[in-house]
Design a protein around this motif. Structure first.
Motif, short mmCIF file in Angstrom:
data_model
loop_
_atom_site.label_atom_id
_atom_site.label_comp_id
_atom_site.label_asym_id
_atom_site.label_seq_id
_atom_site.Cartn_x
_atom_site.Cartn_y
_atom_site.Cartn_z
N ASN A 59 48.07 54.31 88.43
CA ASN A 59 49.31 54.12 89.45
C ASN A 59 50.48 54.83 88.99
O ASN A 59 51.35 55.35 89.79
N GLU A 60 50.83 54.61 87.85
CA GLU A 60 52.09 55.12 87.08
C GLU A 60 52.16 56.65 87.35
O GLU A 60 53.39 57.16 87.61
N LEU A 63 53.08 57.18 91.11
CA LEU A 63 54.32 56.71 91.46
C LEU A 63 55.41 57.68 91.00
O LEU A 63 56.44 57.77 91.68
N PRO A 78 47.29 53.24 96.22
CA PRO A 78 47.92 52.42 95.26
C PRO A 78 47.45 51.30 94.97
O PRO A 78 46.68 50.55 95.98
N TYR A 81 49.70 45.84 92.87
CA TYR A 81 50.86 45.69 92.36
C TYR A 81 51.92 46.83 92.71
O TYR A 81 52.98 46.70 92.95
N THR A 82 51.19 48.06 92.70
CA THR A 82 51.99 49.25 93.06
C THR A 82 52.36 49.38 94.46
O THR A 82 53.41 49.79 94.94
N ILE A 85 55.65 47.28 94.83
CA ILE A 85 56.84 48.11 94.26
C ILE A 85 57.16 49.39 95.22
O ILE A 85 58.35 49.61 95.65
N TRP A 115 50.88 41.65 98.16
CA TRP A 115 51.62 42.96 98.07
C TRP A 115 51.81 43.34 99.67
O TRP A 115 52.52 44.26 99.64
N PRO A 324 53.76 42.42 90.38
CA PRO A 324 54.35 43.19 89.20
C PRO A 324 55.24 42.26 88.26
O PRO A 324 55.77 41.04 88.90
#
Length: 342
Positions: A59-60, A63, A78, A81-82, A85, A115, A324
């Motif tokens: 995901n990071e 993102l 995603p 939790y993404t 965000i 989410w 998150p």
């Protein structure tokens, strides 16, 4: 309902009821080894759209690319939790999947979720759990405990692969320690750090390539997603997925449209397309995970739908979907993780 409202609703229904004369392109950015080529071929043929597909490993990574701007992608996938965000940062289009023709197929369990409450931005892609798998030909002991990862018996030391994922590893350690997820208590965070530091010498690798790791015999134990465990068992029947007594992580990946997507209408078509049960089944058939679309199981082999990885045994822990963490906790997580990965 007023005549004006009725006219608006009728127009909306008509818009979705008539297949769009779509053409052009669609650019998808998804997790690697996660998209059924048959699904893409079917969509391309149905809507005369040329799809390009690139992949990411976390995901990071995704993102970071999206935040940088001008990614060129229309669709991303995603995790829960993404999504939260990305919505908060204004990175997603509000496409109202709940009002699409196939929106009625969303499993009610996954409609009002933390989410994307009410499904205004995203549609389900796949969901599952994260724990670990063990080759039970090589280890005969109890596997349903996180001690396998964090305080392993001698025969498993040096035979463990961990996911190269800060949240997964940190949350698993928190469950093992019996402390809350995302807690800012310094004593608890020190406890987590101590557990991870003590366990690290017992781990052989950090890798997302879990199927290869465990099926090649490189390791006996691998942190793994339930669908990857199912696919691993197809190759080696002795591989068993654990349901640790201390708890298990739940997750869902979701199809989202990026803000300002160049091919917005095609992206919306794709969201609706994957909510058709037969198409959701194509995703599950390939990736080995359940989806959040009601009616899809009848298009899947009973052996898959009833497998222990997909349908947990009675008494298994209820999956925990973790929102998150607060920024101050993320900062400490990252410091612990950076030190751990040295």
């Amino acid at each position: 309902m007023s005549g004006k409202m009725m006219a608006a609703v009728s127009a909306a229904v008509l818009l979705w009821a008539v297949p769009a004369l779509a053409d052009g392109e669609l650019h998808i950015y998804n997790w690697g080894d996660y998209t059924n080529p048959k699904l893409i071929e079917k969509f391309e043929k149905q809507y005369n759209v040329k799809v390009t597909l690139d992949d990411y490993d976390s995901n990071e990574t995704m993102l970071s690319k999206v935040r940088a701007g001008n990614s060129g992608y229309d669709i991303v996938v995603p995790s829960d939790y993404t999504v939260k965000i990305m919505i908060e940062e204004g990175l997603l289009e509000k496409t109202e999947p709940n009002a699409m023709p196939n929106g009625k197929n969303i499993d009610p369990r996954f409609l009002n979720i933390y989410w994307d409450d009410g499904r205004h931005y995203t549609v389900p892609w796949q969901f599952g759990t994260t724990a670990f798998s063990v080759n039970t030909d090589k280890f005969k002991g109890d596997i349903n405990t996180l001690a396998i990862l964090f305080n392993p018996p001698d025969e498993l030391k040096g035979q463990i692969n961990m996911l190269d994922d800060v949240n997964t590893v940190m949350h698993a350690a928190e469950r093992y320690a019996g402390v809350p997820r995302c807690g800012a208590d310094k004593a608890n965070l020190k406890k987590i750090n101590d557990i991870l530091t003590a366990a690290k010498p017992s781990w052989k690798t950090f890798s997302y390539d879990t199927i290869t790791k465990i099926t090649s015999g490189d390791v006996i134990v691998s942190e793994q997603w339930n669908g990857a465990s199912y696919r691993s068992r197809q190759k080696i029947p002795a591989i068993k997925y654990a349901y640790p007594k201390e708890g298990i992580e739940g997750w869902m990946d979701n199809v989202a449209v990026l803000k300002g997507a160049k091919n917005l209408e095609n992206a919306k078509l794709f969201q609706d397309f994957v909510m058709a049960p037969e198409n959701a089944a194509l995703i599950s058939e390939f990736a080995g995970y359940d989806n959040g679309i009601a009616g899809s199981h009848k298009f899947l082999p009973a052996e898959f739908a009833n497998s222990p990885e997909i349908s947990p045994p009675a008494g298994s822990p209820t999956p925990e979907f973790v929102p998150p963490c607060p920024p101050d906790v993320v900062e400490i997580y990252n410091k612990i993780w950076t030190n751990l990965r040295k």
